[in-house]
Every structure is written in C-alpha cells, then in structure tokens.
Design an enzyme around this catalytic site. Structure first.
Site, PDB file in Angstrom:
ATOM      1  N   CYS A  88     -26.576   1.283   4.310  1.00 10.46           N
ATOM      2  CA  CYS A  88     -25.286   0.886   3.737  1.00 10.46           C
ATOM      3  C   CYS A  88     -25.416   0.539   2.255  1.00 10.46           C
ATOM      4  O   CYS A  88     -24.655   1.037   1.423  1.00 10.46           O
ATOM      5  CB  CYS A  88     -24.711  -0.296   4.511  1.00 10.46           C
ATOM      6  SG  CYS A  88     -23.202  -0.935   3.774  1.00 10.46           S
ATOM      7  N   CYS A 128     -22.540   3.151   2.375  1.00 11.03           N
ATOM      8  CA  CYS A 128     -21.220   2.570   2.045  1.00 11.03           C
ATOM      9  C   CYS A 128     -21.072   2.135   0.586  1.00 11.03           C
ATOM     10  O   CYS A 128     -20.072   2.451  -0.056  1.00 11.03           O
ATOM     11  CB  CYS A 128     -20.949   1.340   2.892  1.00 11.03           C
ATOM     12  SG  CYS A 128     -21.709   1.300   4.493  1.00 11.03           S
ATOM     13  N   LYS A 174     -21.494   4.918  -2.106  1.00 16.60           N
ATOM     14  CA  LYS A 174     -20.370   5.831  -1.834  1.00 16.60           C
ATOM     15  C   LYS A 174     -19.077   5.287  -2.408  1.00 16.60           C
ATOM     16  O   LYS A 174     -18.325   5.987  -3.082  1.00 16.60           O
ATOM     17  CB  LYS A 174     -20.281   6.048  -0.320  1.00 16.60           C
ATOM     18  CG  LYS A 174     -19.169   6.924   0.209  1.00 16.60           C
ATOM     19  CD  LYS A 174     -17.852   6.253   0.445  1.00 16.60           C
ATOM     20  CE  LYS A 174     -17.859   5.012   1.262  1.00 16.60           C
ATOM     21  NZ  LYS A 174     -18.078   5.192   2.690  1.00 16.60           N
ATOM     22  N   TYR A 230     -16.809  11.452   8.722  1.00 13.93           N
ATOM     23  CA  TYR A 230     -16.680  10.503   7.620  1.00 13.93           C
ATOM     24  C   TYR A 230     -17.333  11.015   6.322  1.00 13.93           C
ATOM     25  O   TYR A 230     -16.710  11.031   5.274  1.00 13.93           O
ATOM     26  CB  TYR A 230     -17.435   9.218   7.957  1.00 13.93           C
ATOM     27  CG  TYR A 230     -16.769   8.199   8.829  1.00 13.93           C
ATOM     28  CD1 TYR A 230     -15.939   7.241   8.283  1.00 13.93           C
ATOM     29  CD2 TYR A 230     -17.025   8.152  10.191  1.00 13.93           C
ATOM     30  CE1 TYR A 230     -15.375   6.250   9.078  1.00 13.93           C
ATOM     31  CE2 TYR A 230     -16.469   7.166  10.995  1.00 13.93           C
ATOM     32  CZ  TYR A 230     -15.640   6.212  10.430  1.00 13.93           C
ATOM     33  OH  TYR A 230     -15.095   5.237  11.209  1.00 13.93           O
ATOM     34  N   GLU A 260     -15.395  12.180   2.978  1.00 12.58           N
ATOM     35  CA  GLU A 260     -15.463  11.277   1.823  1.00 12.58           C
ATOM     36  C   GLU A 260     -16.099  11.973   0.615  1.00 12.58           C
ATOM     37  O   GLU A 260     -15.592  11.865  -0.510  1.00 12.58           O
ATOM     38  CB  GLU A 260     -16.251  10.018   2.184  1.00 12.58           C
ATOM     39  CG  GLU A 260     -15.495   9.149   3.174  1.00 12.58           C
ATOM     40  CD  GLU A 260     -16.201   7.853   3.556  1.00 12.58           C
ATOM     41  OE1 GLU A 260     -15.534   6.945   4.053  1.00 12.58           O
ATOM     42  OE2 GLU A 260     -17.431   7.744   3.354  1.00 12.58           O
ATOM     43  N   HIS A 280       7.664  -8.014  -0.737  1.00 16.97           N
ATOM     44  CA  HIS A 280       8.363  -6.963  -1.462  1.00 16.97           C
ATOM     45  C   HIS A 280       8.136  -7.079  -2.958  1.00 16.97           C
ATOM     46  O   HIS A 280       8.116  -8.201  -3.487  1.00 16.97           O
ATOM     47  CB  HIS A 280       9.865  -7.088  -1.161  1.00 16.97           C
ATOM     48  CG  HIS A 280      10.660  -5.973  -1.717  1.00 16.97           C
ATOM     49  ND1 HIS A 280      10.609  -4.686  -1.206  1.00 16.97           N
ATOM     50  CD2 HIS A 280      11.530  -5.937  -2.760  1.00 16.97           C
ATOM     51  CE1 HIS A 280      11.419  -3.914  -1.920  1.00 16.97           C
ATOM     52  NE2 HIS A 280      11.985  -4.641  -2.860  1.00 16.97           N
ATOM     53  N   GLU A 335       4.631  -3.541   3.279  1.00 19.42           N
ATOM     54  CA  GLU A 335       5.803  -4.128   3.950  1.00 19.42           C
ATOM     55  C   GLU A 335       6.394  -3.173   4.983  1.00 19.42           C
ATOM     56  O   GLU A 335       7.056  -3.597   5.924  1.00 19.42           O
ATOM     57  CB  GLU A 335       6.880  -4.553   2.939  1.00 19.42           C
ATOM     58  CG  GLU A 335       7.557  -3.417   2.225  1.00 19.42           C
ATOM     59  CD  GLU A 335       8.582  -3.926   1.195  1.00 19.42           C
ATOM     60  OE1 GLU A 335       9.431  -4.741   1.563  1.00 19.42           O
ATOM     61  OE2 GLU A 335       8.519  -3.490   0.020  1.00 19.42           O
TER      62      GLU A 335
END
Ligand code: NDP
Length: 474
Positions: free
Chosen positions: A43, A48, A51, A184, A188, A455, A460
């Site tokens: 990772c 991760c 990346k 993945y 990616e 908002h 939302e």
C-alpha cells in the site's frame, strides 16, 4: 529466562503486520518483524499511496480545461513525468521512514530480511541464517502480482510487459499504453495514463470492466472512459507481446494487433505464500489460495496467525489493518474482537471515481447470496427498491464539462434498510466513507430522507432522492 526470543514475530511489514506489531508491543509483548523489501508494504511503497499521488497528478488536466469557463487563462501547460516520479519517491521514502520510527518507538525490532517458517514456533532469518523462536507468529506477507497466463501456458513476450510495480518507476511517460485487465489496478492506471496524456487501450477478457461492482457504475464509468478517449477492447485476451520498431505489439486472441509504447498487465494479485515454509508448521491453504484462517485469524497451526491479503479475504488495506489490530488486541491485550466484513466501503480511483459500500443491485436481489456472504444481513434483500440520480455536477455547468455524476441507493423493501450506496463522480470515495457510517449502523432510507441536505453540494443528492426508480418502458 524467556521461553522464546520473541512473544510475537511478524513476517511482513505491510499494513496488517505493522499494525499488529505496534499494538502487541504496546501491550508489553516483545515483538520482532521481518521485511524483505521496504517497510510499509504494497500500500505505502507501490500501491494505494503512490497510486493516489499519480491520480492527483492526472486530474490537473481537467482543472486546466475547466479553468477557462471560470475566467482563468492558464496558458500552455506542460507535464514532466520525472518530476512527478521524483517527488512521489521522496514522499514514499518519508512515509517509509515514519513507519520505521513508529515501529521502533513502540519497541518493535525490525529485521531487514526475508524470513521463513522453520517450525511451529521457529522462524529463520535468511540474511543471517539465524533461527529465532516466538510464542506466536503472524504471517502478513500480503499479495504478489499474478501475471496472466494463457490457459496455463506462459504468454510469449511476457518479458516485455510491465506491471504496476514498474509503472511507478518508468523513466518516461509512454505515449501509448495497452493495459491488460479490467479490475482496480487496470482501470485506475488507465485513468492515470490518460490524464497525463498517453493514448490508452484497455484489453479485458469479459464484456464489461470492473466485474463485481454495481452494473450502473460499470456502465457509467465505461461511458465516461470512452468520452475521455480511453479505448476499451472487451471479450479479448492478449495471446502474445512482441518487440517492434518504436515499441511493442500486443497480439490478441482474434489475431488482431495493437501497437503501443508499453504494455501493462494488471491481471490480479495472489497470496504471497511461496517458499514461506508454511507446510513445515502445518499451516493449511484454503480453496481460494490464501492461508486458511478462522474469524480470529488463527491458522490451522496453534501459534500461527495470518492477516491481510495473504489470507485472501477482502484484499484492502483498511481490512488488513483491522485484522492485525483485532489479532493484537485479542491475543496480547485480552480484549477479543473480530473484524466485520459487512459494509466495507471501497473506491476505484478512476477519473471519475467510484465509491461504493454495501451490496450491488445484483447481490441485493439474491437473498441466498446475502445469507452465505453476509450472515448479519441474512433475511434482507430479494425485494428491493432503487433510487437513482444522474446529473451534471455544478462545477461542470460553466466549465462546459459534459461528465455526469451517478448515485444509486439500494433499499430493502421489507425493512427500508439501505443495503447499497454507489456513487460515480468527483469525490465519490469521500462521500461513501461517510455514508458507510450510517449504513453500518443500519440506516434506513427514511433516515437518509430525514437528514438535512448540505447545499449546494453533490452529496446532498444522497438525501434528496425521493422517487423510486422505475425501469423505462420498453
Ligand atoms: P483484480 O482482481 O481487481 O482484477 C484483475 C483483473 O485481471 C480482472 O479484470 C480479471 O478478469 C483479469 N484477469 C485475471 N486473470 C486473468 C487472466 N489469466 N487473463 C486475463 N485477464 C485476467 O486485481 P488487480 O490486479 O486490479 O488488483 C489487485 C488487488 O489490489 C485487488 O483485488 C484489490 O483488492 C487491490 N486494489 C485495491 C485498490 C483500491 O482499493 N482502490 C486499488 C488497486 C488494487 P476477471 O474480471 O474476468 O476475473
């Protein structure tokens, strides 16, 4: 005199191993950890983290393009790959240093060597040849790249292809690249290379990328990738790769050829168990190729435990960390608990990105699958309602970006419980992390509806979807 050299010896200093080592040491255990490559594991070192840095780099293109609509004249832009890679390497080295410091601060002894199991409580450190003993051994060796084969036969020309490992260190940005796989990593990196300016072709063996994700997200991302100029060739495998003047040529199983400067295989990862000596200690391997463990991460050998990708449960960093933490608390802290595998959020850092938590629509329609894979959700699903929103994010209005954002909630009809939340678009991962808290607590659609909207935001929409989705009349 202590019976063993260590109370705990951890093999593999990645996410799961490091967490377990530190927590166990915090309870006063004498802990050693061995790492054959770099502290931090996949990772931090080549997964991760680097990346995500590359993903950030690739997204500046959109920012520059969108800026004009907001009155900015950015002028000509250029991109320098070596600068990005050097800065990324510097950051990864910094993080690796922090990992080491934190281990040392906790009192963990780090051994920079490959370690193999010699017996139920014995580990041999390859660099010195010394064998140490430990009351408990934790295997946290992660996964290793699995380069595709063609029906069990190696693919000719495999020596020319790169994997994600090399992609992080290429001397220059390839002008064109073929990315093999539809998971993945393939998706990616396709997004990264395209954003940085490469011509990208994904070759995938089935009909639609990201198998296992919700269909609407898969379709939505396929469309957005096409809009961004990423070619996706489906239903094809790569039968061989050859070197030609100016680059490489991938030969597909239908005989067609794709020329490119680089070919990257992203065809999965497999538990990293080779040569670990597991059989010497009676550690069995499960049908999925990972180390067989129970809910407490105990292997079939009394004093040996395993966490993370080497067990092939859910192969995500936070899951490995949880498993390591649960192991250390349970075994050394007298506070037993087990990792939960329901409502695990995850993101695909494509551009646009996908954030997802809970069940896909297909899973939610299948009560038997739910009962088998998520016992805590047993009895739910089958009859479900869908809520969907597709809209252009506000930022896209005056920038002129056509990209649409997709949101989908999957709701159990009987109980009103939200079983799945899927988002495609900017910051999808960030939104879904928050939705995961509510969904783990058992949030119902009525709770989403009762939650005040923030908002103006894209998120939302998740609390303002009032109408059930009905399939268009055919
Ligand atoms: P994935 O398992 O996600 O994808 C592998 C891809 O390769 C699939 O599309 C698969 O096809 C294809 N494939 C597998 N074997 C062959 C073969 N023999 N021939 C042709 N195609 C093949 O693995 P990745 O390598 O993308 O990622 C590894 C792991 O790393 C993931 O499981 C994930 O847990 C983790 N990861 C997580 C990330 C995140 O959280 N954002 C990012 C990157 C990685 P098919 O669909 O047909 O099986």
């Amino acid at each position: 005199m202590a019976k063993h050299d260590y109370d705990l010896f951890v093999i593999g200093a990645g996410s799961g191993g490091v967490r377990a080592a530190r927590i166990a040491a915090g309870y006063g255990a004498k802990v050693g950890i061995a790492e054959e490559y770099r502290v931090g594991g996949t990772c931090v070192i080549r997964g991760c983290v680097p990346k995500k840095l590359l993903v950030y780099a690739s997204r500046f293109r959109d920012e520059f393009e969108d800026a004009a609509g907001f009155g900015w004249n950015v002028g000509a832009t250029t991109f320098d790959w070596p600068t990005l890679i050097a800065n990324k390497d510097k950051e990864i080295a910094r993080l690796e240093g922090l990992y080491k410091i934190n281990l040392e601060k906790a009192g963990v002894e780090i051994h920079a060597t490959r370690a193999v199991i010699e017996g139920p409580n014995a580990v041999r450190l390859e660099k010195t040849g010394r064998t140490i003993t430990a009351g408990k051994i934790l295997v946290a060796t992660g996964g290793a790249l699995a380069l595709a084969e063609d029906s069990g036969k190696p693919i000719p020309g495999l020596e020319h292809v790169i994997s994600s490992n090399e992609a992080f260190h290429l001397p220059k940005l390839p002008r064109s690249i073929v990315v093999y796989g539809g998971g993945y990593i393939a998706v990616e990196f396709a997004g990264i290379f395209r954003g940085l300016g490469s011509e990208v072709t994904i070759v995938y063996r089935r009909d639609k990328i990201l198998r296992g994700f919700d269909e609407d997200m898969r379709t939505g991302l396929t469309e957005e990738y096409a809009r961004r100029g990423i070619k996706i060739v489906t239903g094809r495998t790569i039968a061989g790769v050859e070197k030609v003047a100016g680059g490489l040529r991938a030969k597909l199983d239908d005989g067609s050829m794709i020329a490119s400067e680089a070919v990257m295989f992203a065809t999965g990862r497999a538990p990293h168990i080779k040569g670990l000596g597991l059989e010497k200690a009676g550690v069995e391997i499960a049908a999925n190729g990972g180390i067989k463990v129970d809910t407490a991460s105990r292997t079939t050998a009394a004093d040996i435990y395993a966490v993370g990708d080497v067990t092939n449960r859910i192969n995500l960093t936070p899951v490995a960390i949880r498993e390591g933490h649960a192991f250390a608390d349970s075994v050394f802290g007298k506070k037993p608990w087990a990792t939960e595998y329901d409502m695990v959020p995850t993101a695909v850092f494509s551009t646009p990105e996908i954030g997802t938590v809970g069940l896909t629509e297909a899973e939610a329609r299948d009560p038997a699958w739910i009962a088998a894979h998520h016992p805590k959700l047993a009895g739910l699903g089958g009859e479900i309602d869908l809520y969907k929103a597709a809209f252009r994010p506000m930022k896209g209005t005056i920038s002129g970006r056509a990209e649409r954002m997709l949101m989908k909630l999957i709701v159990d009809q009987k109980t009103d419980r939200v079983l799945g939340c899927h988002v495609l678009g900017p910051d999808a991962g960030e939104m879904v992390q928050m939705a995961a808290i509510a969904m783990r607590m058992g949030a119902r659609k009525a709770d989403f509806d009762a939650t005040m909207a923030l908002h103006p935001s894209a998120a939302e929409e998740l609390v303002t979807m009032r109408s059930k989705w009905v399939p268009p009349a055919t």
